[in-house]
Design a protein around this motif. Structure first.
Motif, PDB file in Angstrom:
ATOM      1  N   MET A  16      43.566 -13.578  96.312  1.00 54.65           N
ATOM      2  CA  MET A  16      42.863 -14.040  95.110  1.00 54.65           C
ATOM      3  C   MET A  16      41.729 -13.073  94.806  1.00 54.65           C
ATOM      4  O   MET A  16      40.954 -12.728  95.693  1.00 54.65           O
ATOM      5  CB  MET A  16      42.280 -15.434  95.329  1.00 54.65           C
ATOM      6  N   ALA A  17      41.641 -12.648  93.570  1.00 54.81           N
ATOM      7  CA  ALA A  17      40.559 -11.746  93.169  1.00 54.81           C
ATOM      8  C   ALA A  17      39.271 -12.537  92.982  1.00 54.81           C
ATOM      9  O   ALA A  17      39.289 -13.699  92.579  1.00 54.81           O
ATOM     10  CB  ALA A  17      40.935 -11.023  91.884  1.00 54.81           C
ATOM     11  N   GLU A  18      38.164 -11.890  93.264  1.00 55.80           N
ATOM     12  CA  GLU A  18      36.844 -12.519  93.140  1.00 55.80           C
ATOM     13  C   GLU A  18      36.366 -12.467  91.682  1.00 55.80           C
ATOM     14  O   GLU A  18      36.601 -11.474  90.988  1.00 55.80           O
ATOM     15  CB  GLU A  18      35.830 -11.771  94.018  1.00 55.80           C
ATOM     16  N   PRO A  19      35.687 -13.515  91.231  1.00 50.41           N
ATOM     17  CA  PRO A  19      35.136 -13.469  89.870  1.00 50.41           C
ATOM     18  C   PRO A  19      34.049 -12.403  89.750  1.00 50.41           C
ATOM     19  O   PRO A  19      33.328 -12.133  90.710  1.00 50.41           O
ATOM     20  CB  PRO A  19      34.540 -14.862  89.649  1.00 50.41           C
ATOM     21  N   LEU A  46      47.333  -3.854  83.261  1.00 50.02           N
ATOM     22  CA  LEU A  46      46.900  -3.423  84.594  1.00 50.02           C
ATOM     23  C   LEU A  46      45.780  -4.348  85.045  1.00 50.02           C
ATOM     24  O   LEU A  46      44.878  -4.670  84.261  1.00 50.02           O
ATOM     25  CB  LEU A  46      46.407  -1.971  84.556  1.00 50.02           C
ATOM     26  N   SER A  47      45.850  -4.763  86.304  1.00 47.26           N
ATOM     27  CA  SER A  47      44.788  -5.595  86.866  1.00 47.26           C
ATOM     28  C   SER A  47      43.998  -4.790  87.890  1.00 47.26           C
ATOM     29  O   SER A  47      44.509  -3.828  88.470  1.00 47.26           O
ATOM     30  CB  SER A  47      45.395  -6.831  87.541  1.00 47.26           C
ATOM     31  N   ALA A  48      42.752  -5.191  88.111  1.00 44.44           N
ATOM     32  CA  ALA A  48      41.914  -4.493  89.087  1.00 44.44           C
ATOM     33  C   ALA A  48      42.529  -4.482  90.489  1.00 44.44           C
ATOM     34  O   ALA A  48      42.461  -3.452  91.163  1.00 44.44           O
ATOM     35  CB  ALA A  48      40.509  -5.093  89.090  1.00 44.44           C
ATOM     36  N   ASN A  54      39.093  -5.779  94.159  1.00 45.85           N
ATOM     37  CA  ASN A  54      39.333  -7.221  94.256  1.00 45.85           C
ATOM     38  C   ASN A  54      38.441  -8.020  93.304  1.00 45.85           C
ATOM     39  O   ASN A  54      37.635  -8.846  93.725  1.00 45.85           O
ATOM     40  CB  ASN A  54      39.141  -7.683  95.704  1.00 45.85           C
ATOM     41  N   LEU A  55      38.579  -7.753  92.019  1.00 41.01           N
ATOM     42  CA  LEU A  55      37.808  -8.461  90.990  1.00 41.01           C
ATOM     43  C   LEU A  55      38.741  -8.991  89.907  1.00 41.01           C
ATOM     44  O   LEU A  55      39.795  -8.408  89.656  1.00 41.01           O
ATOM     45  CB  LEU A  55      36.774  -7.529  90.346  1.00 41.01           C
ATOM     46  N   GLN A  56      38.323 -10.065  89.249  1.00 39.96           N
ATOM     47  CA  GLN A  56      39.112 -10.682  88.179  1.00 39.96           C
ATOM     48  C   GLN A  56      38.931  -9.893  86.877  1.00 39.96           C
ATOM     49  O   GLN A  56      38.199 -10.292  85.977  1.00 39.96           O
ATOM     50  CB  GLN A  56      38.707 -12.138  87.978  1.00 39.96           C
ATOM     51  N   ILE A  57      39.623  -8.771  86.828  1.00 41.69           N
ATOM     52  CA  ILE A  57      39.586  -7.899  85.659  1.00 41.69           C
ATOM     53  C   ILE A  57      41.017  -7.476  85.359  1.00 41.69           C
ATOM     54  O   ILE A  57      41.757  -7.087  86.267  1.00 41.69           O
ATOM     55  CB  ILE A  57      38.746  -6.633  85.912  1.00 41.69           C
ATOM     56  N   GLN A 136      45.593 -13.797  90.824  1.00 46.78           N
ATOM     57  CA  GLN A 136      45.798 -14.936  91.721  1.00 46.78           C
ATOM     58  C   GLN A 136      46.657 -14.567  92.929  1.00 46.78           C
ATOM     59  O   GLN A 136      47.150 -15.427  93.636  1.00 46.78           O
ATOM     60  CB  GLN A 136      46.424 -16.089  90.932  1.00 46.78           C
ATOM     61  N   GLY A 137      46.851 -13.263  93.125  1.00 47.56           N
ATOM     62  CA  GLY A 137      47.597 -12.798  94.290  1.00 47.56           C
ATOM     63  C   GLY A 137      49.101 -12.933  94.153  1.00 47.56           C
ATOM     64  O   GLY A 137      49.815 -12.986  95.155  1.00 47.56           O
ATOM     65  N   LYS A 138      49.606 -12.985  92.914  1.00 44.19           N
ATOM     66  CA  LYS A 138      51.045 -13.121  92.687  1.00 44.19           C
ATOM     67  C   LYS A 138      51.571 -11.904  91.938  1.00 44.19           C
ATOM     68  O   LYS A 138      50.897 -11.355  91.084  1.00 44.19           O
ATOM     69  CB  LYS A 138      51.330 -14.369  91.845  1.00 44.19           C
TER      70      LYS A 138
END
Length: 163
Positions: A16-19, A46-48, A54-57, A136-138
């Motif tokens: 899970m990415a951190e806020p 693309l996600s971080a 490990n950020l919610q971006i 969310q790690g998926k």
């Protein structure tokens, strides 16, 4: 600056990415670097976590050249559903069908720290859901219905273009 893409099954894609708590100059630079990386790899999202952060971006390309930056995105409404083929920069050469909502409402922050709400439909909604899953790690193969071998992708797309 182009960033290296993290490849599945790297553990960083499964957490899970951190806020994001504060938007800093470094975070804005990360957004710029993510966009450059996405474009260089011919991606539409693309996600971080895909670049080891490990950020919610997440960033998504809405239309040719228009990029939407999503910080701490939350999908607050979903409707409709559709099954379509997806791929991922972190899973090169892998494709498969995934069921997604066709209409979503997402709230998120932009690089200025403004909270925004957006409705997205069809392909854009699919891309956003794919990237939010990364936060969310998926990855898409966690939801995959049918794997499509890369050698059969073009044929599959032609056969299903009117679905």
């Amino acid at each position: 600056m182009r960033l290296p893409i993290i490849l599945y099954p790297d553990y960083r894609l499964k957490r899970m990415a951190e806020p994001v708590k504060v938007i800093t100059d470094e975070l804005v630079e990360l957004l710029d670097n993510m966009q450059e990386t996405m474009v260089a790899h011919d991606g539409v999202g693309l996600s971080a976590p895909q670049v080891g952060v490990n950020l919610q971006i997440a960033i998504v390309e809405a239309d040719e050249g228009e990029v939407i930056e999503l910080i701490n995105p939350k999908i607050i409404k979903r409707s409709g559903e559709d099954i379509d083929v997806e791929g991922c920069l972190s899973l090169p050469g892998k494709y498969g069908t995934v069921k997604r909502s066709t209409e979503i409402t997402v709230i998120y922050f932009d690089r200025e720290g403004d909270e925004l709400e957006m409705e997205a439909f069809d392909y854009l909604a699919r891309i956003i859901q794919h990237e939010v899953d990364h936060l969310q790690g998926k990855v898409f193969i966690d939801k995959q219905i049918e794997a499509i071998p890369e050698a059969e992708l073009e044929k599959y797309m032609e056969e299903h273009q009117h679905d």
